[in-house]
Design an enzyme around this catalytic site. Structure first.
Site, PDB file in Angstrom:
ATOM      1  CB  THR A   8      -3.821 -62.859  60.722  1.00 55.35           C
ATOM      2  OG1 THR A   8      -4.209 -61.474  60.834  1.00 55.35           O
ATOM      3  CG2 THR A   8      -4.961 -63.625  60.066  1.00 55.35           C
ATOM      4  N   GLY A  27       2.489 -59.909  60.076  1.00 56.43           N
ATOM      5  CA  GLY A  27       2.359 -59.598  61.495  1.00 56.43           C
ATOM      6  C   GLY A  27       2.316 -60.861  62.332  1.00 56.43           C
TER       7      GLY A  27
END
Length: 330
Positions: A135, A21
């Site tokens: 993250t 991500g």
């Protein structure tokens, strides 16, 4: 300019990739890695689309101008992708072979826990790797902080503040779902920062009647006329919880899922600063032939940790902070 005599004689070219991500500040890390590497005399290569791009050979040389103007940009200009192929030993060997094709001797990998596991697999094939945590989940045990968390936290806080304005106008309960996978750090810190009456996170078991209904009715009976229930995505579904609150209490409830807006936006000062120091420290590790490390933060200082040691344990949320959130909210 950097002292080129410190350059690792065993390393000529360094690759850098972002995987998993995206997180605000990834571009700032790439910029620092590339510029620090070039300063010491290394050839720098950008790998597009993460590990997927690595085994496909989606690789290009990077110069200083290629990372100009990206410090303030969210996302990652190298792009990122999931890769089922890389999860196989065959895919990992192909990725290593592609590094040989481009003459890349070491790899800087930016991402979260899943990304680091991919990097760990490469180290077992003999690839020298440096990992940097990027993250919004802030769920990596060996570091107190991951790049992107502060920006995502501020995005969530600003959104919840706006939601509270409309909730107070209509005497509603707003159930807000934030990201974080199976970690509740984003929900907990955003909840404390916005005065949420209820915070639901996956690390702490919760009971709907006692931890939601009873707390909301206590607030209502004490004179409050609007409420925020903050839910980490790994702890429940905002739509279902909102409907259940309305059915059980009669309090009009609305659900809002903040979703991927938390991944976007220009990184905060903290994320830009931390990203820049971590990126430069990765090159320091390569200079010192200190390979297979995770760059992290301990006691406010940038440190490096052995990758095997760093991935051996799971981060544990501080329950005392969760308890504090509970009693200062009402």
């Amino acid at each position: 300019m950097a002292d080129k005599s410190k350059m690792n004689p065993n390393i000529k070219n360094i690759g850098v990739l972002t995987s998993g991500g995206d997180a605000p500040g990834m571009n700032a890390i790439v910029r620092a890695v590339v510029r620090a590497g070039l300063s010491f005399g290394y050839g720098m290569y950008g790998v597009r689309r993460g590990f997927h791009g690595l085994w496909r050979g989606d690789i290009e040389r990077l110069e200083t101008k290629d990372v100009s103007g990206i410090l303030q940009r969210g996302g990652t200009f190298l792009m990122t992708a999931r890769s089922d192929s890389f999860r196989t030993l065959e895919g990992q060997k192909k990725a290593k072979n592609m590094m040989d094709v481009f003459g890349i001797d070491a790899l800087v990998v930016i991402g979260g826990d899943g990304t680091f596991q991919g990097a760990q697999a490469l180290t077992r094939l003999g690839v020298p790797v440096i990992c940097i945590p990027g993250t919004i989940d802030n769920d990596i045990d060996c570091t107190e902080y991951t790049v992107g968390f502060d920006t995502a936290l501020n995005t969530a806080m600003e959104a919840i503040d706006k939601i509270k304005d409309t909730a107070s106008s209509h005497e509603r309960c707003s159930v807000v779902e934030v990201m974080g996978r199976n970690a509740g750090y984003l929900a907990l810190e955003a909840g404390i920062s916005t005065g949420a009456e209820v915070i639901l996170i996956p690390e702490v078991e919760w009971d709907f009647n006692q931890d939601v209904v009873r707390r909301l009715l206590y607030c209502r009976n004490a004179g409050k006329n609007h409420y925020v229930v903050l839910v980490a995505e790994g702890a429940g579904n905002a739509e279902e919880i909102a409907q259940k609150i309305q059915d059980e209490t009669g309090i009009e409830s609305r659900a809002t899922v903040l979703g991927h807006m938390q991944r976007g936006g220009s990184p905060t000062v903290r994320d830009r600063y931390t990203a820049s120091l971590m990126g430069a420290t990765a090159i320091d590790c390569i200079n010192e032939d200190n390979m297979n490390r995770i760059i992290g933060v301990k006691g406010g200082q940038i440190v490096d940790i052995d990758i095997e040691e760093g991935l051996a344990s799971k981060k544990v949320l501080n329950k005392k902070i969760y308890d504090i959130a509970g009693y200062i909210a009402i």
